[in-house]
Design a protein around this motif. Structure first.
Motif, PDB file in Angstrom:
ATOM      1  N   ARG A 139       0.830  -1.213   0.000  1.00  0.00           N
ATOM      2  CA  ARG A 139       0.000   0.000   0.000  1.00  0.00           C
ATOM      3  C   ARG A 139       0.857   1.252   0.000  1.00  0.00           C
ATOM      4  NH1 ARG A 139      -3.590   0.386   4.895  1.00  0.00           N
ATOM      5  NH2 ARG A 139      -4.081   2.367   3.891  1.00  0.00           N
ATOM      6  N   LEU A 140       1.928   1.221   0.780  1.00  0.00           N
ATOM      7  CA  LEU A 140       2.826   2.375   0.851  1.00  0.00           C
ATOM      8  C   LEU A 140       3.476   2.643  -0.502  1.00  0.00           C
ATOM      9  CD1 LEU A 140       4.398   4.543   2.408  1.00  0.00           C
ATOM     10  CD2 LEU A 140       6.016   2.758   3.104  1.00  0.00           C
ATOM     11  N   LEU A 141       3.939   1.593  -1.154  1.00  0.00           N
ATOM     12  CA  LEU A 141       4.584   1.787  -2.453  1.00  0.00           C
ATOM     13  C   LEU A 141       3.601   2.249  -3.520  1.00  0.00           C
ATOM     14  CD1 LEU A 141       6.994   0.446  -1.036  1.00  0.00           C
ATOM     15  CD2 LEU A 141       7.494  -0.711  -3.193  1.00  0.00           C
ATOM     16  N   LYS A 142       2.377   1.774  -3.445  1.00  0.00           N
ATOM     17  CA  LYS A 142       1.363   2.259  -4.390  1.00  0.00           C
ATOM     18  C   LYS A 142       1.068   3.740  -4.146  1.00  0.00           C
ATOM     19  CE  LYS A 142      -1.030  -2.075  -5.412  1.00  0.00           C
ATOM     20  NZ  LYS A 142      -2.312  -2.842  -5.305  1.00  0.00           N
ATOM     21  N   LEU A 143       1.042   4.145  -2.891  1.00  0.00           N
ATOM     22  CA  LEU A 143       0.839   5.557  -2.566  1.00  0.00           C
ATOM     23  C   LEU A 143       1.994   6.396  -3.110  1.00  0.00           C
ATOM     24  CD1 LEU A 143      -0.519   7.915  -1.009  1.00  0.00           C
ATOM     25  CD2 LEU A 143       0.681   7.120   1.036  1.00  0.00           C
ATOM     26  N   LEU A 144       3.213   5.917  -2.903  1.00  0.00           N
ATOM     27  CA  LEU A 144       4.373   6.658  -3.371  1.00  0.00           C
ATOM     28  C   LEU A 144       4.408   6.758  -4.894  1.00  0.00           C
ATOM     29  CD1 LEU A 144       7.099   5.219  -0.966  1.00  0.00           C
ATOM     30  CD2 LEU A 144       6.246   7.569  -0.989  1.00  0.00           C
ATOM     31  N   THR A 145       4.142   5.657  -5.578  1.00  0.00           N
ATOM     32  CA  THR A 145       4.271   5.647  -7.041  1.00  0.00           C
ATOM     33  C   THR A 145       3.064   6.239  -7.753  1.00  0.00           C
ATOM     34  OG1 THR A 145       3.448   3.358  -7.113  1.00  0.00           O
ATOM     35  CG2 THR A 145       5.833   3.674  -7.034  1.00  0.00           C
ATOM     36  N   GLU A 146       1.872   5.957  -7.256  1.00  0.00           N
ATOM     37  CA  GLU A 146       0.674   6.387  -7.972  1.00  0.00           C
ATOM     38  C   GLU A 146       0.207   7.778  -7.561  1.00  0.00           C
ATOM     39  OE1 GLU A 146      -2.216   3.316  -7.391  1.00  0.00           O
ATOM     40  OE2 GLU A 146      -0.932   1.748  -8.256  1.00  0.00           O
ATOM     41  N   ARG A 151       9.436   8.037  -8.835  1.00  0.00           N
ATOM     42  CA  ARG A 151      10.004   7.189  -9.881  1.00  0.00           C
ATOM     43  C   ARG A 151      11.086   6.248  -9.385  1.00  0.00           C
ATOM     44  NH1 ARG A 151      12.904   9.768 -13.070  1.00  0.00           N
ATOM     45  NH2 ARG A 151      13.004  11.819 -12.058  1.00  0.00           N
ATOM     46  N   ARG A 152      11.682   6.578  -8.234  1.00  0.00           N
ATOM     47  CA  ARG A 152      12.735   5.737  -7.654  1.00  0.00           C
ATOM     48  C   ARG A 152      12.505   5.661  -6.144  1.00  0.00           C
ATOM     49  NH1 ARG A 152      17.824   8.937  -9.856  1.00  0.00           N
ATOM     50  NH2 ARG A 152      16.263  10.538 -10.245  1.00  0.00           N
ATOM     51  N   ILE A 153      12.548   4.451  -5.610  1.00  0.00           N
ATOM     52  CA  ILE A 153      12.305   4.248  -4.178  1.00  0.00           C
ATOM     53  C   ILE A 153      13.391   3.345  -3.610  1.00  0.00           C
ATOM     54  CG2 ILE A 153      10.683   3.412  -2.433  1.00  0.00           C
ATOM     55  CD1 ILE A 153       8.459   3.768  -4.561  1.00  0.00           C
ATOM     56  N   VAL A 154      13.963   3.772  -2.497  1.00  0.00           N
ATOM     57  CA  VAL A 154      14.924   2.943  -1.774  1.00  0.00           C
ATOM     58  C   VAL A 154      14.265   2.507  -0.470  1.00  0.00           C
ATOM     59  CG1 VAL A 154      17.198   2.791  -0.708  1.00  0.00           C
ATOM     60  CG2 VAL A 154      16.876   4.197  -2.770  1.00  0.00           C
ATOM     61  N   LEU A 155      14.038   1.210  -0.332  1.00  0.00           N
ATOM     62  CA  LEU A 155      13.444   0.650   0.874  1.00  0.00           C
ATOM     63  C   LEU A 155      14.570   0.130   1.763  1.00  0.00           C
ATOM     64  CD1 LEU A 155      10.614  -1.465  -0.814  1.00  0.00           C
ATOM     65  CD2 LEU A 155      10.370   0.784   0.232  1.00  0.00           C
ATOM     66  N   THR A 156      14.838   0.827   2.838  1.00  0.00           N
ATOM     67  CA  THR A 156      15.866   0.361   3.755  1.00  0.00           C
ATOM     68  C   THR A 156      15.385  -0.901   4.455  1.00  0.00           C
ATOM     69  OG1 THR A 156      16.541   2.648   4.127  1.00  0.00           O
ATOM     70  CG2 THR A 156      17.367   0.991   5.670  1.00  0.00           C
ATOM     71  N   GLY A 157      16.210  -1.912   4.480  1.00  0.00           N
ATOM     72  CA  GLY A 157      15.829  -3.180   5.093  1.00  0.00           C
ATOM     73  C   GLY A 157      15.500  -3.047   6.570  1.00  0.00           C
ATOM     74  N   ALA A 191      10.632  -6.420  -5.023  1.00  0.00           N
ATOM     75  CA  ALA A 191      10.806  -7.103  -6.309  1.00  0.00           C
ATOM     76  C   ALA A 191       9.587  -6.955  -7.210  1.00  0.00           C
ATOM     77  CB  ALA A 191      11.112  -8.580  -6.073  1.00  0.00           C
ATOM     78  N   SER A 192       8.435  -6.611  -6.637  1.00  0.00           N
ATOM     79  CA  SER A 192       7.203  -6.483  -7.424  1.00  0.00           C
ATOM     80  C   SER A 192       6.985  -5.069  -7.958  1.00  0.00           C
ATOM     81  CB  SER A 192       5.996  -6.923  -6.593  1.00  0.00           C
ATOM     82  OG  SER A 192       5.786  -6.049  -5.498  1.00  0.00           O
ATOM     83  N   PHE A 193       7.877  -4.139  -7.632  1.00  0.00           N
ATOM     84  CA  PHE A 193       7.783  -2.763  -8.125  1.00  0.00           C
ATOM     85  C   PHE A 193       9.075  -2.411  -8.862  1.00  0.00           C
ATOM     86  CE2 PHE A 193       4.568  -2.733  -4.891  1.00  0.00           C
ATOM     87  CZ  PHE A 193       3.648  -1.754  -5.259  1.00  0.00           C
ATOM     88  N   THR A 194       8.958  -2.055 -10.131  1.00  0.00           N
ATOM     89  CA  THR A 194      10.152  -1.731 -10.910  1.00  0.00           C
ATOM     90  C   THR A 194      10.846  -0.480 -10.383  1.00  0.00           C
ATOM     91  OG1 THR A 194       8.810  -0.450 -12.488  1.00  0.00           O
ATOM     92  CG2 THR A 194       9.214  -2.774 -13.000  1.00  0.00           C
ATOM     93  N   GLN A 195      10.116   0.382  -9.675  1.00  0.00           N
ATOM     94  CA  GLN A 195      10.699   1.615  -9.154  1.00  0.00           C
ATOM     95  C   GLN A 195      11.501   1.401  -7.872  1.00  0.00           C
ATOM     96  OE1 GLN A 195       7.437   1.002  -9.578  1.00  0.00           O
ATOM     97  NE2 GLN A 195       6.358   2.715 -10.554  1.00  0.00           N
ATOM     98  N   GLN A 231      24.408   6.075  -3.453  1.00  0.00           N
ATOM     99  CA  GLN A 231      24.939   5.283  -4.553  1.00  0.00           C
ATOM    100  C   GLN A 231      23.821   4.595  -5.331  1.00  0.00           C
ATOM    101  OE1 GLN A 231      28.345   5.055  -5.504  1.00  0.00           O
ATOM    102  NE2 GLN A 231      27.255   4.280  -7.300  1.00  0.00           N
ATOM    103  N   ILE A 232      22.836   4.071  -4.614  1.00  0.00           N
ATOM    104  CA  ILE A 232      21.696   3.442  -5.303  1.00  0.00           C
ATOM    105  C   ILE A 232      20.951   4.468  -6.151  1.00  0.00           C
ATOM    106  CG2 ILE A 232      19.409   2.418  -4.929  1.00  0.00           C
ATOM    107  CD1 ILE A 232      20.549   0.977  -2.504  1.00  0.00           C
ATOM    108  N   ILE A 233      20.718   5.652  -5.607  1.00  0.00           N
ATOM    109  CA  ILE A 233      19.985   6.691  -6.341  1.00  0.00           C
ATOM    110  C   ILE A 233      20.752   7.097  -7.602  1.00  0.00           C
ATOM    111  CG2 ILE A 233      19.200   9.098  -6.241  1.00  0.00           C
ATOM    112  CD1 ILE A 233      18.579   8.598  -3.250  1.00  0.00           C
ATOM    113  N   ARG A 234      22.058   7.256  -7.491  1.00  0.00           N
ATOM    114  CA  ARG A 234      22.861   7.619  -8.673  1.00  0.00           C
ATOM    115  C   ARG A 234      22.857   6.480  -9.689  1.00  0.00           C
ATOM    116  NH1 ARG A 234      26.431   9.596  -4.645  1.00  0.00           N
ATOM    117  NH2 ARG A 234      27.842   7.843  -4.980  1.00  0.00           N
ATOM    118  N   ASP A 235      22.926   5.248  -9.221  1.00  0.00           N
ATOM    119  CA  ASP A 235      22.921   4.106 -10.136  1.00  0.00           C
ATOM    120  C   ASP A 235      21.592   3.977 -10.871  1.00  0.00           C
ATOM    121  OD1 ASP A 235      25.487   3.491  -9.358  1.00  0.00           O
ATOM    122  OD2 ASP A 235      24.921   1.838  -8.045  1.00  0.00           O
ATOM    123  N   GLN A 236      20.502   4.349 -10.185  1.00  0.00           N
ATOM    124  CA  GLN A 236      19.175   4.283 -10.818  1.00  0.00           C
ATOM    125  C   GLN A 236      19.019   5.349 -11.890  1.00  0.00           C
ATOM    126  OE1 GLN A 236      16.732   4.347  -7.173  1.00  0.00           O
ATOM    127  NE2 GLN A 236      15.884   2.381  -7.799  1.00  0.00           N
ATOM    128  N   GLY A 237      19.859   6.363 -11.828  1.00  0.00           N
ATOM    129  CA  GLY A 237      19.892   7.393 -12.867  1.00  0.00           C
ATOM    130  C   GLY A 237      18.731   8.315 -12.852  1.00  0.00           C
TER     131      GLY A 237
END
Length: 237
Positions: A139-146, A151-157, A191-195, A231-237
């Motif tokens: 639900r959180l990722l759908k809120l963020l993306t939709e 366009r880019r999300i980093v989920l800290t473990g 893994a279920s969200f390309t962003q 580093q992840i954000i820069r790699d995602q471009g």
């Protein structure tokens, strides 16, 4: 079909009186650190525009650091500001769960290029199941993306709670096992969200990386965390 019951889930029942006593003792003796002072939004750096949202619990809020400049927000903005003009906003509060964060973000306006989240510890201590956690993170990722257009999300473990110095055994073991389950669920959601990218933040065994309360990161740990996120954000471009 539900999987086999883990050893810690079985032993939790006979250990319940001890776990309850240890939990109460930890709460009574905990050194309650405040959220750091400093701005929670701003603009910094040079380069292409990057709209950044940080959201989550006390670690996202920077507890363990004295100021936001020493916390995740300040150190991440400083890293990204070398490459972008960062317009950033921090939406984080001590004690917040994934559900709390969803409710909070439903009330903000604007759109963001990148979001960084830090959640899970409070879901663990509130006995949220892996299935519930995955549902709420979805639900959180759908809120963020939709809704927020991220366009880019980093989920800290979910942190490795068995390594928290403030937690005695067997409480640390039980909470650590549950944290591991939730983090596995978080990886599946990512893994279920390309962003989305999942960040498995594994810090070395260094006492300097823990805040005085033995529960939160120190400024040194926030620096390592910020570097990996940047580093992840820069790699995602």
């Amino acid at each position: 079909m539900p999987g086999p019951i883990a050893a810690d889930q079985i032993l939790r029942v006979p250990l319940l009186p001890l776990l309850a006593a240890q939990g109460l003792s930890v709460r009574r003796n905990a050194q309650l650190l405040p959220e750091p002072t400093g701005p929670r939004e701003g603009r910094e750096g040079r380069g292409p525009r990057l709209r950044l949202l940080l959201a989550g619990d006390s670690s996202a809020a920077g507890v363990g650091a004295g100021t936001q400049k020493q916390a995740l927000s300040g150190q991440l903005v400083r890293q990204l500001g070398k490459h972008y003009t960062v317009e950033w906003r921090l939406e984080a509060t001590t004690g917040h769960t994934t559900r709390d964060t969803i409710e909070r973000l439903q009330n903000i306006e604007g759109r963001y290029d990148v979001a960084v989240t830090a959640l899970g510890v409070n879901d663990v201590t509130r006995a949220v199941t892996k299935a519930q956690f995955m549902h709420r993170q979805t639900r959180l990722l759908k809120l963020l993306t939709e809704t927020l257009g991220t366009r880019r999300i980093v989920l800290t473990g979910v942190p490795q709670m068995h390594r928290f110095p403030a937690l005695p055994q067997p409480l640390a073991w039980v909470l650590g096992r549950q944290a591991g389950r939730l983090d596995h669920g978080l990886q599946q959601v990512a893994a279920s969200f390309t962003q989305a990218r999942h960040l498995s933040l594994s810090l070395p065994d260094d006492p300097a990386l823990a805040a005085p309360d033995g529960y939160h990161p120190s400024p040194k740990a926030y620096a390592i965390w910020a570097e990996e996120v940047a580093q992840i954000i820069r790699d995602q471009g």
